[in-house]
Scaffold this motif. Structure first.
Motif, PDB file in Angstrom:
ATOM      1  N   TYR A   1       0.833  -1.200   0.000  1.00  0.00           N
ATOM      2  CA  TYR A   1       0.000   0.000   0.000  1.00  0.00           C
ATOM      3  C   TYR A   1       0.866   1.247   0.000  1.00  0.00           C
ATOM      4  O   TYR A   1       2.043   1.212   0.353  1.00  0.00           O
ATOM      5  CB  TYR A   1      -0.966   0.014   1.193  1.00  0.00           C
ATOM      6  CG  TYR A   1      -0.305   0.117   2.538  1.00  0.00           C
ATOM      7  CD1 TYR A   1       0.031   1.350   3.085  1.00  0.00           C
ATOM      8  CD2 TYR A   1      -0.025  -1.027   3.284  1.00  0.00           C
ATOM      9  CE1 TYR A   1       0.634   1.442   4.324  1.00  0.00           C
ATOM     10  CE2 TYR A   1       0.582  -0.946   4.522  1.00  0.00           C
ATOM     11  CZ  TYR A   1       0.906   0.292   5.039  1.00  0.00           C
ATOM     12  OH  TYR A   1       1.512   0.376   6.264  1.00  0.00           O
ATOM     13  N   HIS A   2       0.256   2.343  -0.419  1.00  0.00           N
ATOM     14  CA  HIS A   2       0.891   3.658  -0.405  1.00  0.00           C
ATOM     15  C   HIS A   2      -0.218   4.712  -0.371  1.00  0.00           C
ATOM     16  O   HIS A   2      -1.381   4.391  -0.616  1.00  0.00           O
ATOM     17  CB  HIS A   2       1.792   3.855  -1.639  1.00  0.00           C
ATOM     18  CG  HIS A   2       1.057   3.701  -2.932  1.00  0.00           C
ATOM     19  ND1 HIS A   2       1.109   2.550  -3.684  1.00  0.00           N
ATOM     20  CD2 HIS A   2       0.222   4.528  -3.603  1.00  0.00           C
ATOM     21  CE1 HIS A   2       0.363   2.689  -4.758  1.00  0.00           C
ATOM     22  NE2 HIS A   2      -0.191   3.883  -4.736  1.00  0.00           N
ATOM     23  N   LYS A   3       0.134   5.947  -0.063  1.00  0.00           N
ATOM     24  CA  LYS A   3      -0.848   7.031  -0.108  1.00  0.00           C
ATOM     25  C   LYS A   3      -1.443   7.077  -1.511  1.00  0.00           C
ATOM     26  O   LYS A   3      -0.726   6.968  -2.505  1.00  0.00           O
ATOM     27  CB  LYS A   3      -0.189   8.380   0.208  1.00  0.00           C
ATOM     28  CG  LYS A   3       0.191   8.574   1.653  1.00  0.00           C
ATOM     29  CD  LYS A   3      -0.988   8.758   2.559  1.00  0.00           C
ATOM     30  CE  LYS A   3      -1.369  10.208   2.698  1.00  0.00           C
ATOM     31  NZ  LYS A   3      -2.524  10.390   3.581  1.00  0.00           N
ATOM     32  N   THR A   4      -2.747   7.224  -1.570  1.00  0.00           N
ATOM     33  CA  THR A   4      -3.427   7.270  -2.862  1.00  0.00           C
ATOM     34  C   THR A   4      -2.982   8.505  -3.636  1.00  0.00           C
ATOM     35  O   THR A   4      -2.996   9.618  -3.107  1.00  0.00           O
ATOM     36  CB  THR A   4      -4.954   7.264  -2.662  1.00  0.00           C
ATOM     37  OG1 THR A   4      -5.314   6.074  -1.961  1.00  0.00           O
ATOM     38  CG2 THR A   4      -5.687   7.298  -3.989  1.00  0.00           C
ATOM     39  N   THR A   5      -2.585   8.290  -4.884  1.00  0.00           N
ATOM     40  CA  THR A   5      -2.128   9.393  -5.730  1.00  0.00           C
ATOM     41  C   THR A   5      -3.328  10.077  -6.401  1.00  0.00           C
ATOM     42  O   THR A   5      -4.426   9.515  -6.461  1.00  0.00           O
ATOM     43  CB  THR A   5      -1.174   8.888  -6.825  1.00  0.00           C
ATOM     44  OG1 THR A   5      -1.921   8.053  -7.723  1.00  0.00           O
ATOM     45  CG2 THR A   5       0.004   8.110  -6.230  1.00  0.00           C
TER      46      THR A   5
ATOM     47  N   THR B   1      -8.277   2.049   0.846  1.00  0.00           N
ATOM     48  CA  THR B   1      -8.860   2.176   2.171  1.00  0.00           C
ATOM     49  C   THR B   1      -8.802   3.638   2.587  1.00  0.00           C
ATOM     50  O   THR B   1      -8.008   4.412   2.045  1.00  0.00           O
ATOM     51  CB  THR B   1      -8.121   1.275   3.187  1.00  0.00           C
ATOM     52  OG1 THR B   1      -8.858   1.216   4.403  1.00  0.00           O
ATOM     53  CG2 THR B   1      -6.726   1.773   3.479  1.00  0.00           C
ATOM     54  N   ASN B   2      -9.663   3.982   3.516  1.00  0.00           N
ATOM     55  CA  ASN B   2      -9.742   5.333   4.034  1.00  0.00           C
ATOM     56  C   ASN B   2      -9.798   5.244   5.550  1.00  0.00           C
ATOM     57  O   ASN B   2     -10.649   4.544   6.101  1.00  0.00           O
ATOM     58  CB  ASN B   2     -11.007   6.016   3.495  1.00  0.00           C
ATOM     59  CG  ASN B   2     -11.221   7.392   4.077  1.00  0.00           C
ATOM     60  OD1 ASN B   2     -10.284   8.052   4.504  1.00  0.00           O
ATOM     61  ND2 ASN B   2     -12.461   7.828   4.091  1.00  0.00           N
TER      62      ASN B   2
ATOM     63  N   GLN C   1      -3.818  -5.261   6.568  1.00  0.00           N
ATOM     64  CA  GLN C   1      -2.811  -4.209   6.436  1.00  0.00           C
ATOM     65  C   GLN C   1      -3.355  -2.867   6.911  1.00  0.00           C
ATOM     66  O   GLN C   1      -2.630  -2.070   7.516  1.00  0.00           O
ATOM     67  CB  GLN C   1      -2.308  -4.131   4.995  1.00  0.00           C
ATOM     68  CG  GLN C   1      -1.445  -5.325   4.629  1.00  0.00           C
ATOM     69  CD  GLN C   1      -0.808  -5.194   3.259  1.00  0.00           C
ATOM     70  OE1 GLN C   1      -0.813  -4.143   2.636  1.00  0.00           O
ATOM     71  NE2 GLN C   1      -0.246  -6.287   2.778  1.00  0.00           N
ATOM     72  N   THR C   2      -4.640  -2.617   6.674  1.00  0.00           N
ATOM     73  CA  THR C   2      -5.268  -1.385   7.159  1.00  0.00           C
ATOM     74  C   THR C   2      -5.269  -1.354   8.680  1.00  0.00           C
ATOM     75  O   THR C   2      -4.985  -0.320   9.295  1.00  0.00           O
ATOM     76  CB  THR C   2      -6.710  -1.264   6.621  1.00  0.00           C
ATOM     77  OG1 THR C   2      -6.659  -1.192   5.191  1.00  0.00           O
ATOM     78  CG2 THR C   2      -7.409  -0.035   7.175  1.00  0.00           C
TER      79      THR C   2
ATOM     80  N   SER D   1      -3.873   3.344  -1.243  1.00  0.00           N
ATOM     81  CA  SER D   1      -4.162   2.407  -2.326  1.00  0.00           C
ATOM     82  C   SER D   1      -3.401   1.116  -2.114  1.00  0.00           C
ATOM     83  O   SER D   1      -2.283   1.120  -1.592  1.00  0.00           O
ATOM     84  CB  SER D   1      -3.733   3.005  -3.676  1.00  0.00           C
ATOM     85  OG  SER D   1      -4.528   4.125  -3.988  1.00  0.00           O
ATOM     86  N   PHE D   2      -4.003   0.014  -2.556  1.00  0.00           N
ATOM     87  CA  PHE D   2      -3.373  -1.301  -2.487  1.00  0.00           C
ATOM     88  C   PHE D   2      -3.057  -1.771  -3.892  1.00  0.00           C
ATOM     89  O   PHE D   2      -3.922  -1.732  -4.773  1.00  0.00           O
ATOM     90  CB  PHE D   2      -4.302  -2.315  -1.806  1.00  0.00           C
ATOM     91  CG  PHE D   2      -4.452  -2.061  -0.343  1.00  0.00           C
ATOM     92  CD1 PHE D   2      -3.555  -2.601   0.561  1.00  0.00           C
ATOM     93  CD2 PHE D   2      -5.480  -1.257   0.133  1.00  0.00           C
ATOM     94  CE1 PHE D   2      -3.676  -2.355   1.917  1.00  0.00           C
ATOM     95  CE2 PHE D   2      -5.610  -1.011   1.486  1.00  0.00           C
ATOM     96  CZ  PHE D   2      -4.705  -1.560   2.380  1.00  0.00           C
TER      97      PHE D   2
END
Length: 151
Positions: free
Chosen positions: A4-8, A62-63, A93-94, A51-52
């Motif tokens: 996962y990473h911060k959603t772009t 996820t939010n 993971q969340t 984002s995954f």
């Protein structure tokens, strides 16, 4: 391998275009440009989107929204990858991410009672129904929901 990473910004446009079928069409999102105009969805300042990805595949998001005593979690799976086991992995993971960002605060989510597929996924990921079903009106309409928690 699921990461996962911060959603772009680019991913927000892609996710907003995902189209669910049948009863799940309720979860089709407004265009990201509309979110930006209204300050809702992906443009909500209180939200914390991740984002995954599995290799090159964007499989979900996820939010996390920190509240006074707990953390609200929202999750969405790419309709092309539903029923492939990603939901539980994303939720685990969340949960781990939430514990690192917001120690000592339990996670909770709200799910429509008719969405048995999601309820089963959440239960397998360690969430449990907390209390009786309740009615709520959301930006996508009225529904009957379960509140589910994971400590």
């Amino acid at each position: 391998m699921l990461e996962y990473h911060k959603t772009t910004e680019a991913e927000k446009y892609i996710i907003s275009d995902w189209q669910y079928e049948g009863e799940y069409a309720l979860y089709n999102k407004a265009p990201y440009e509309e979110d930006k105009r209204t300050g809702r969805g992906f443009a909500n300042a209180k939200s914390n989107f991740f984002s995954f990805v599995d290799g090159e595949k964007l499989v979900g998001f996820t939010n996390l929204v920190e509240e006074e005593k707990e953390v609200f979690v929202g999750i969405g799976a790419n309709p092309a990858y539903c029923n492939q086991g990603y939901g539980q992995r994303m939720l685990q993971q969340t949960y781990d991410l939430s514990k690192s960002l917001y120690p000592n605060k339990p996670l909770y989510l709200e799910v429509r009672t008719w969405n048995k597929r999601a309820v089963r996924c959440y239960e397998k990921a360690g969430f449990r129904i907390d209390g009786e079903p309740f009615k709520e009106t959301t930006p996508i309409g009225e529904g009957v929901f379960y509140r589910m928690v994971k400590e």
